[in-house]
Motif scaffolding. Structure first.
Motif, PDB file in Angstrom:
ATOM      1  N   GLN A  90      31.263  45.702  43.219  1.00  0.00           N
ATOM      2  CA  GLN A  90      30.719  44.292  43.216  1.00  0.00           C
ATOM      3  C   GLN A  90      30.381  43.770  41.804  1.00  0.00           C
ATOM      4  O   GLN A  90      29.476  42.840  41.662  1.00  0.00           O
ATOM      5  CB  GLN A  90      29.451  44.155  44.225  1.00  0.00           C
ATOM      6  CG  GLN A  90      30.033  44.763  45.763  1.00  0.00           C
ATOM      7  CD  GLN A  90      31.169  43.677  46.012  1.00  0.00           C
ATOM      8  OE1 GLN A  90      31.179  42.606  46.244  1.00  0.00           O
ATOM      9  NE2 GLN A  90      31.944  44.386  46.929  1.00  0.00           N
ATOM     10  N   ASP A 102      29.922  40.195  41.018  1.00  0.00           N
ATOM     11  CA  ASP A 102      28.978  39.578  41.949  1.00  0.00           C
ATOM     12  C   ASP A 102      27.638  39.808  41.273  1.00  0.00           C
ATOM     13  O   ASP A 102      26.604  39.112  41.804  1.00  0.00           O
ATOM     14  CB  ASP A 102      28.972  39.721  43.338  1.00  0.00           C
ATOM     15  CG  ASP A 102      30.198  39.245  43.882  1.00  0.00           C
ATOM     16  OD1 ASP A 102      30.537  38.081  43.503  1.00  0.00           O
ATOM     17  OD2 ASP A 102      30.541  39.818  44.828  1.00  0.00           O
ATOM     18  N   THR A 141      25.805  40.846  49.616  1.00  0.00           N
ATOM     19  CA  THR A 141      27.136  41.505  48.568  1.00  0.00           C
ATOM     20  C   THR A 141      27.893  42.541  49.413  1.00  0.00           C
ATOM     21  O   THR A 141      29.035  42.607  49.579  1.00  0.00           O
ATOM     22  CB  THR A 141      27.020  41.931  47.210  1.00  0.00           C
ATOM     23  OG1 THR A 141      25.371  41.879  46.925  1.00  0.00           O
ATOM     24  CG2 THR A 141      27.788  40.847  46.379  1.00  0.00           C
TER      25      THR A 141
END
Ligand code: CUA
Length: 315
Positions: free
Chosen positions: A188, A191, A235
């Motif tokens: 991730q 993000d 997330t």
């Protein structure tokens, strides 16, 4: 070159060092462009001028030419000294903090940022600073390498586990800028974003002095929802029906039985959720990797309660 509204290459300049960084960038760019054009066109011209033709004289090899050799050593040396001098000046501005700088701790972890202030205030995903005041960021990672990057401030510094790194800036305009992570740190990584909000000093002071306890009058589940997105839980953990993710989905999870990777079963209650937030590797759900970072020492008790209430409300 110092366009405050940004150019095709750069976002708007929003810190005191931004103009210097851009100026040096363009200086290096144009000097390299001039050298590139000289080499390519000069080379092309000589290839054409001295091409092999019938009756052309044989070339006489030259072994050395002192004037030329001194010139092509000394001229680049001076150009590089100019680059270095401007670069070093910019380096000092970024890495030597004025004595009166406001110190803020930055903690990076997979995959979010949080910010700790001198009065103990801890805020996830939002860095607030006053405009026209020097800020010193003291940064640390709780897991892997991250990198703190604010393009509008021309600010970038690696954030390293077990070591503090420091960077200084002074914002020149109020408003919101984006913080990126620019060191690949896992699935991730892209993000791993946050915001920096630059405020008028009076406004900043009012915010700074405000308690960061639970907001009176707001249901705990709603405050938990805010934390859930601020700490980037969302997330990995889906809070909506369906939604397969890299961590167990939390919709309708409370009160159910969870199968663990060691074959045991556990009831999803307050105790289990609390433990899973603070020490995620204590009980790992079957079929998932133990990738969640621990939130022990990060979340306050009321925040854990709020998250539990939010997870209970997902049905
Ligand atoms: Cu943190 Cu990429």
């Amino acid at each position: 070159m110092t366009d405050p509204n940004g150019t095709i290459f750069f976002p708007p300049q929003a810190s005191t060092v931004a103009a210097d960084v851009d100026w040096l960038y363009y200086l290096i760019y144009y000097v390299c462009l001039a050298v590139f054009i000289g080499v390519v066109f000069g080379g092309g011209y000589f290839v054409w001028k001295y091409r092999n033709r019938p009756g052309a004289a044989e070339a006489v090899p030259i072994s050395h030419n002192t004037t030329l050799e001194v010139a092509w050593s000394v001229i680049p040396l001076f150009i590089l000294i100019v680059f270095f001098a401007y670069g070093y000046k910019g380096y000092l501005n970024l890495f030597v903090s004025p004595k009166d700088a406001i110190e803020i701790h930055v903690i990076g972890k997979k995959w979010s940022w949080s910010f700790e202030y001198a009065n103990g205030k801890t805020v996830p995903s939002e860095l607030r600073v006053p405009v026209h005041k020097p800020i010193k960021l003291i940064m640390n990672s709780q897991d892997v390498l991250h990198s703190f990057f604010v393009p509008a401030f021309r600010l970038k510094q690696d954030v390293i586990p077990n070591r503090y790194t420091v960077i200084t800036f002074e914002a020149t305009r109020t408003g919101t800028q984006t913080i990126f992570c620019t060191e690949y740190c896992g699935t991730q990584h892209s993000d791993m974003l946050a915001k920096v909000i630059v405020m008028e000093p009076a406004e900043y002071k009012a915010w700074f002095d405000k308690s960061d306890g639970p907001e009176p009058g707001v249901p705990m589940a709603d405050q938990g929802k805010k934390l859930f997105s601020a700490y980037a839980c969302v997330t990995c953990h889906s809070a909506a029906p369906g939604g397969a993710t890299i961590a167990p989905a939390l919709y309708h999870k409370f009160g159910t039985q969870e199968k663990l990777s060691d074959g045991q079963q556990v009831l999803v209650d307050e105790n289990y959720i609390r433990e899973s937030i603070l020490k995620p590797t204590a009980k790992v759900v079957a079929g998932y990797q133990p990738v969640m970072p621990p939130f022990e020492g990060v979340l306050k008790d009321w925040q854990i309660s709020a998250l539990i209430e939010y997870i209970k409300s997902l049905k």
